[in-house]
Design a protein around this motif. Structure first.
Motif, PDB file in Angstrom:
ATOM      1  N   LEU A  65       0.862  -1.178   0.000  1.00  0.00           N
ATOM      2  CA  LEU A  65       0.000   0.000   0.000  1.00  0.00           C
ATOM      3  C   LEU A  65       0.903   1.234   0.000  1.00  0.00           C
ATOM      4  N   CYS A  66       0.815   1.975  -1.081  1.00  0.00           N
ATOM      5  CA  CYS A  66       1.704   3.134  -1.213  1.00  0.00           C
ATOM      6  C   CYS A  66       0.887   4.385  -1.503  1.00  0.00           C
ATOM      7  N   PHE A  67       1.516   5.466  -1.175  1.00  0.00           N
ATOM      8  CA  PHE A  67       0.889   6.762  -1.385  1.00  0.00           C
ATOM      9  C   PHE A  67       1.721   7.521  -2.420  1.00  0.00           C
ATOM     10  N   TRP A  68       1.066   8.018  -3.429  1.00  0.00           N
ATOM     11  CA  TRP A  68       1.759   8.812  -4.451  1.00  0.00           C
ATOM     12  C   TRP A  68       1.143  10.202  -4.499  1.00  0.00           C
ATOM     13  N   GLY A  69       1.988  11.222  -4.515  1.00  0.00           N
ATOM     14  CA  GLY A  69       1.506  12.596  -4.674  1.00  0.00           C
ATOM     15  C   GLY A  69       2.161  13.211  -5.901  1.00  0.00           C
ATOM     16  N   PHE A  70       1.352  13.904  -6.699  1.00  0.00           N
ATOM     17  CA  PHE A  70       1.863  14.474  -7.952  1.00  0.00           C
ATOM     18  C   PHE A  70       1.771  15.994  -7.902  1.00  0.00           C
ATOM     19  N   GLY A  87       5.048  21.608 -12.940  1.00  0.00           N
ATOM     20  CA  GLY A  87       5.330  22.983 -12.539  1.00  0.00           C
ATOM     21  C   GLY A  87       5.526  23.891 -13.737  1.00  0.00           C
ATOM     22  N   ASP A  88       5.486  25.161 -13.474  1.00  0.00           N
ATOM     23  CA  ASP A  88       5.616  26.127 -14.560  1.00  0.00           C
ATOM     24  C   ASP A  88       6.982  26.031 -15.243  1.00  0.00           C
ATOM     25  N   ASP A  89       7.993  25.607 -14.476  1.00  0.00           N
ATOM     26  CA  ASP A  89       9.336  25.496 -15.066  1.00  0.00           C
ATOM     27  C   ASP A  89       9.567  24.141 -15.732  1.00  0.00           C
ATOM     28  N   GLY A  90       8.493  23.324 -15.778  1.00  0.00           N
ATOM     29  CA  GLY A  90       8.624  22.016 -16.422  1.00  0.00           C
ATOM     30  C   GLY A  90       9.044  20.907 -15.475  1.00  0.00           C
ATOM     31  N   SER A  91       9.386  21.260 -14.239  1.00  0.00           N
ATOM     32  CA  SER A  91       9.784  20.214 -13.289  1.00  0.00           C
ATOM     33  C   SER A  91       8.543  19.558 -12.680  1.00  0.00           C
ATOM     34  N   ILE A  92       8.709  18.342 -12.249  1.00  0.00           N
ATOM     35  CA  ILE A  92       7.590  17.593 -11.671  1.00  0.00           C
ATOM     36  C   ILE A  92       8.019  17.093 -10.291  1.00  0.00           C
ATOM     37  N   LEU A  93       7.213  17.393  -9.311  1.00  0.00           N
ATOM     38  CA  LEU A  93       7.485  16.893  -7.963  1.00  0.00           C
ATOM     39  C   LEU A  93       6.658  15.637  -7.734  1.00  0.00           C
ATOM     40  N   ILE A  94       7.332  14.597  -7.310  1.00  0.00           N
ATOM     41  CA  ILE A  94       6.614  13.352  -7.022  1.00  0.00           C
ATOM     42  C   ILE A  94       6.890  12.994  -5.557  1.00  0.00           C
ATOM     43  N   SER A  95       5.810  12.786  -4.823  1.00  0.00           N
ATOM     44  CA  SER A  95       5.952  12.392  -3.416  1.00  0.00           C
ATOM     45  C   SER A  95       5.569  10.930  -3.278  1.00  0.00           C
ATOM     46  N   PHE A  96       6.237  10.270  -2.352  1.00  0.00           N
ATOM     47  CA  PHE A  96       5.967   8.845  -2.156  1.00  0.00           C
ATOM     48  C   PHE A  96       6.077   8.496  -0.672  1.00  0.00           C
ATOM     49  N   ALA A  97       5.142   7.680  -0.253  1.00  0.00           N
ATOM     50  CA  ALA A  97       5.228   7.170   1.126  1.00  0.00           C
ATOM     51  C   ALA A  97       4.866   5.692   1.118  1.00  0.00           C
ATOM     52  N   ASN A  98       5.621   4.947   1.885  1.00  0.00           N
ATOM     53  CA  ASN A  98       5.352   3.522   2.042  1.00  0.00           C
ATOM     54  C   ASN A  98       4.368   3.380   3.204  1.00  0.00           C
ATOM     55  N   ALA A  99       3.087   3.274   2.877  1.00  0.00           N
ATOM     56  CA  ALA A  99       2.049   3.286   3.912  1.00  0.00           C
ATOM     57  C   ALA A  99       1.554   1.888   4.252  1.00  0.00           C
ATOM     58  N   ASP A 100       2.293   0.890   3.891  1.00  0.00           N
ATOM     59  CA  ASP A 100       1.801  -0.477   4.079  1.00  0.00           C
ATOM     60  C   ASP A 100       1.888  -0.897   5.544  1.00  0.00           C
ATOM     61  N   PRO A 101       0.827  -1.426   6.062  1.00  0.00           N
ATOM     62  CA  PRO A 101       0.838  -1.822   7.474  1.00  0.00           C
ATOM     63  C   PRO A 101       1.686  -3.064   7.738  1.00  0.00           C
TER      64      PRO A 101
END
Lengths: 395, 580
Positions: free
Chosen positions: B368-373, B404-418
């Motif tokens: 179970l993972c969490f992804w943020g874009f 993002g406006d400058d073309g960069s992409i932020l990707i967030s990730f969390a290992n939410a597995d119990p």
């Protein structure tokens, strides 16, 4: 024909070539300190038995081999100089051609290597194919050709650049007498245009017919060199050729010779040469339009080689075929020649009529049969008849 | 030194050096061993015409000879066989991927073999049969002969590859057309649609927009609803009447459109500069005297860096260990219709058992993972949390607005597995990438074809070079060996790298020699690094920049060096030489 010039077309100075084995040890001395010079406009024969170093010398002169020592120059430059090769035509001892190309593609390819423009390539290709009698086989892949046909296309490729120096290595090997005659015509024509021809052969008859000067090689060394006349002249025998004489006259001549202290060794009717007979027979078959899948028998050279330009040139080749084998008895008078003074002579009878009928100012009209020239009498004898002998007092 | 313990390595090293020396001496002897050599011949004027003439004749020979025609025949027979036999995982996506992989992979292999044979015979056979007299006695500089032969070989390759590529492309379109035809038939049979309605529905497959999702959230339903003028519920009901296999294929076809029949760029996460951290650790070890005996500085630094990178790529469970990476690359196009996705592989050792959490079942071997874009502080930020399979690649689509406006992409990730399982992603390689569309499938196919030709061009240089001084059989043997090794360079490099790692801690010189050997062989022989076919079946663009770079390395650098060697040899070579 041979002219003395300030420079040599070909020059070998102490030229030596040693073939080595894999480990670099000298094994065969192919050419041994060869000194040789060929002048512009000369038709030079390089003679010798197999393995005498003729082909090796030629390959050095073409930059295909490099000398072990000594030097070789072509048009005053190293044979390995790429630029000098633009002036050379080379017909190798065998036709090493691309099997999958047809005759046209082959000549077009070599024309491209000489940077000929498209129009010129096409013109020369067509003329040469016609000249060597391969028009009907032009679409066939060269790999399907007989040896003689391959030799013909080999000759054609050597001429594609209208060379100043033509090097022919065993040119008549594998050729029928018509092809052989054609080679000689080409040599004569180029020679008359001041081009230089080097002929390498062991078929002495061919060399004798066309060469101004010859060198004889053996064991990689030059054994003899000089003009054909110098080398062949027999000063102890005199030959007189006349129209047919009755026995009474012959006896009178014999008596006259005996009175003057001479001796008649033989009185006989000269025989025709087999080559002339062959040409007559083939010419007759040609006139009867007998089909052949092989090379057609043409005699004559392409107009660009003969120094002619213009659209008329193609006609001359076809016409020369008919004229080549015509019987002298049926010969009609040739049309009045309108040949330009610079027109070279391949075979005077043929070319005179060719140029006469194909001039742009005249409409193309059928050319009447032309007498095939009988073998010429020995020029040496004629010369001796015309000139006083060295050992005789001049009258 | 431990010679006795590593006798085999040193013997092989000595043998390799000896063979290399012998080869070098032989080449130098061939190049400089004789007096004479071509004079001049460096003029450029007229060169293209002559090179083209030689190339044309070489090509004509190749095509008319049984060799060229035979290879064309092999390709034209093989590709239809692949068309009918490639099944993949049974879905439309799998079938297309397998067909593309087989046909393009086979074509590139066949072209490689053809290149070896054709280039190795190009000059050697002409020299042996004396055909070369016809060219070498003409005013053709020898470098132009070599260039003409190379170009002739490459022309044949281009011709063959064009045939193969067109056939592969046509086959792909054929599979898709066949799928659509079957779908239309099933929509009529099971869905009760008229032929016109089914045709409209099938055509709507090409108009599917938005983020690809599974089930009733799939944008396919929305597209069908618009095409048929029905509600999404009615369309869902219609689709439920279709066989399960067909529904699965509908989903797979949408994936195919998005992820295979596409031309996508990929960007990797930025790896932070670990130099300072690694250097600090090294200094600490040095001061404390804990450096293992016999380890060189470079080896220790390399190991410390690998360990630091491993920590960076490993995400322990728990929200406190969440990571955020920045992706920078060519600025992607933003828009509702632009499809972007992340492709990742969650590396987790061992078996992960299933578990129920708040009434939801977490399947086995998932995490179970969490992804943020995007930037969490911006309104265009999006996130999702789901169980994802481990140890296999997975693609997750994301909205392009999060860029993002400058073309960069932020990707967030969390290992939410119990289940408290640590997970890592190989960020340095292809463990996590952002993919976005940059062009059409046709462009991707074109890039693949060009990329296939680049190493082949280098190989052709080797072959032509070999043909200047080796006979056809010997040259073929040498270059074929090179081709086989370079084709399997990935495997060979892994094996060599493994032996490198195997070296003990106190074998400094050996370790360095191994490293040098592996790196040298890897660089010199790697002519198949691009692997464009794998890129194609993943819907990736090789990229024009990569093509340019590889052209520079393989053609203009390696190929040109070998070409130069060939010219050097042939300028010195006697074309009519007789070895007695």
């Amino acid at each position: 024909m041979a002219s003395t010039a300030d420079y040599s077309v070909l020059q070998c100075i102490a030229l030596t070539k040693v073939f080595k084995d894999f480990w670099g040890r000298a094994k065969v001395l192919a050419v041994d300190k060869l000194d040789l010079e060929v002048h512009p406009g000369e038709i030079f024969g390089l003679l010798g038995p197999n393995g005498s170093g003729k082909s090796t010398t030629i390959k050095i002169l073409l930059g295909l081999l490099y000398p072990t020592s000594g030097s070789a120059r072509v048009f005053g430059r190293s044979p390995s100089d790429t630029a000098v090769k633009a002036r050379i035509g080379f017909m190798p001892e065998e036709s090493y051609l691309y099997r999958f190309l047809n005759a046209r593609e082959t000549l077009d390819y070599y024309g491209r290597l000489f940077k000929l423009d498209r129009h010129e390539r096409r013109r020369r290709t067509e003329q040469l194919i016609e000249m060597v009698g391969l028009k009907r086989a032009a679409h066939r892949q060269v790999g399907t050709y007989s040896k003689g046909m391959a030799r013909r296309i080999g000759l054609a490729q050597a001429l594609i650049n209208d060379p100043d120096l033509l090097i022919l290595d065993e040119p008549t090997t594998g050729l029928d007498p018509v092809g052989t005659r054609q080679i000689k015509d080409v040599i004569d024509t180029l020679g008359s245009r001041g081009k230089t021809v080097v002929l390498c052969s062991h078929l002495l008859g061919d060399v004798e017919d066309v060469c101004d000067r010859v060198a004889i090689m053996y064991g990689g060394k030059r054994q003899a060199i000089g003009s054909v006349e110098e080398l062949l002249q027999r000063r102890d025998v005199t030959q007189i050729t006349t129209r047919e004489l009755d026995s009474k006259t012959i006896n009178a001549v014999k008596e006259l010779v005996a009175k003057s202290g001479g001796e008649v060794l033989a009185v006989e009717h000269p025989t025709d040469r087999l080559e002339s007979l062959f040409l007559r027979v083939v010419g007759a078959a040609q006139r009867e339009k007998i089909e052949t899948s092989g090379a057609e028998s043409t005699v004559g050279v392409s107009s660009f080689l003969a120094g002619r330009t213009g659209p008329e040139s193609g006609i001359t080749l076809v016409e020369s075929l008919v004229q080549a084998g015509k019987e002298p008895a049926n010969a009609a008078p040739a049309p009045a020649p309108t040949t330009s003074p610079v027109e070279p002579s391949v075979r005077k009878d043929v070319l005179t009529s060719l140029t006469g009928t194909s001039a742009p100012s005249k409409p193309a009209e059928p050319v009447g049969p032309v007498e095939v020239k009988l073998p010429e009498p020995d020029r040496n004898v004629l010369n001796r008849l015309l000139k006083p002998r060295d050992d005789e007092p001049s009258s | 030194m431990t010679y006795d313990e590593n006798r085999f390595f040193f013997i092989m090293l000595g043998f390799g050096l000896f063979m290399g020396l012998v080869t070098l001496i032989y080449v130098i002897k061939q190049a400089f061993g004789r007096t004479g050599g071509e004079v001049g011949g460096w003029e450029i004027r007229g060169a293209p015409a002559r090179i083209f003439a030689i190339a044309r004749t070489t090509l004509a020979e190749g095509m008319r000879a049984k060799v060229g025609a035979g290879f064309v025949g092999i390709i034209l027979v093989a590709i239809p066989i692949f068309y009918f036999t490639a099944e993949g995982d049974g879905t439309i996506k799998g079938r297309v991927q397998m067909f593309l992989s087989y046909s393009m992979g086979f074509a590139s292999f066949v072209i490689g073999v053809l290149t070896v044979l054709f280039s190795c015979r190009s000059l050697s056979v002409e020299i042996a049969s004396k055909q070369i007299f016809g060219i070498a006695s003409k005013p053709v500089p020898r470098w132009q002969i070599v260039a003409g032969k190379w170009m002739g070989v490459m022309s044949l390759n281009v011709a063959l590859l064009t045939i193969a590529t067109v056939a592969a492309y046509a086959g792909t379109q054929g599979i898709i057309r066949q799928f659509k035809s079957n779908l239309a038939h099933e929509l009529e049979t099971y869905g009760g649609l008229t032929p016109e309605q089914s045709a409209k529905t099938v055509a709507a497959l090409e108009d599917v927009r938005g983020i690809g999702r599974q089930g009733i959230q799939s944008p396919v339903i929305d597209a069908f609803a618009k095409a048929l003028g029905r509600t999404e519920e009615q369309v869902t009901e219609l689709l439920l009447r279709l066989p399960e296999g067909t529904r699965m294929n509908l989903r797979r076809f949408d994936e195919l459109r998005r992820h295979v029949i596409a031309c996508r760029a990929a960007v990797k996460a930025e790896i932070p500069d670990l130099t300072q951290e690694v250097r600090a650790q090294y200094e600490k070890l040095r001061q404390s005297g804990d450096i293992p005996e016999g380890w060189t500085e470079s080896k220790l630094l390399q190991n410390l860096r690998a360990a630091a990178l491993g920590r960076f790529c490993t995400i322990p469970p728990g929200p406190q260990n969440a990571r955020q990476w920045t992706f920078k690359g060519p600025k992607p196009i933003k828009g509702k219709d632009v499809i972007m996705s992340i492709r990742f592989k969650l590396d987790a050792p061992g078996y992960v058992p299933p578990q129920e959490v708040r009434g939801e079942q977490l399947p086995e071997n998932t995490l179970l993972c969490f992804w943020g874009f995007g930037d969490p502080t911006k309104p265009n930020y999006a996130e999702t949390a789901e169980p994802y399979p481990i140890n296999q690649f997975f693609e997750l689509e994301m909205p392009s607005e999060c860029v993002g406006d400058d073309g960069s992409i932020l990707i967030s990730f969390a290992n939410a597995d119990p289940r408290r399982q640590s997970v890592s992603m190989d960020l340095a390689n292809k463990g996590l990438e952002v993919l976005y569309h940059t062009g059409s499938f046709e462009e991707g196919v074109l890039q693949t074809a060009i990329s296939t030709l680049i190493p082949v061009a280098c190989l052709a240089s080797f072959g032509v070079c070999a043909s200047t001084f080796l006979t056809f059989p010997v040259g073929t043997l040498v270059v074929m060996t090179l081709f086989i090794i370079s084709s399997s360079m990935g495997f060979v490099a892994d094996a060599l790298a493994a032996t490198k790692e195997y070296a003990g801690a106190n074998m400094t010189l050996e370790w360095e020699l191994r490293k040098m050997t592996v790196d040298t062989i890897g660089w010199a022989l790697a002519i198949g690094d691009l692997d464009p076919v794998s890129q194609l079946i993943e819907g990736r663009a090789v990229g024009w920049a990569a093509i340019m770079t590889n052209t520079l390395i393989f053609v203009l650098l390696k190929g040109a060096v070998v070409f130069g060697l060939a010219v050097l040899i042939i300028r010195r070579r006697e074309m009519a030489a007789v070895i007695v």
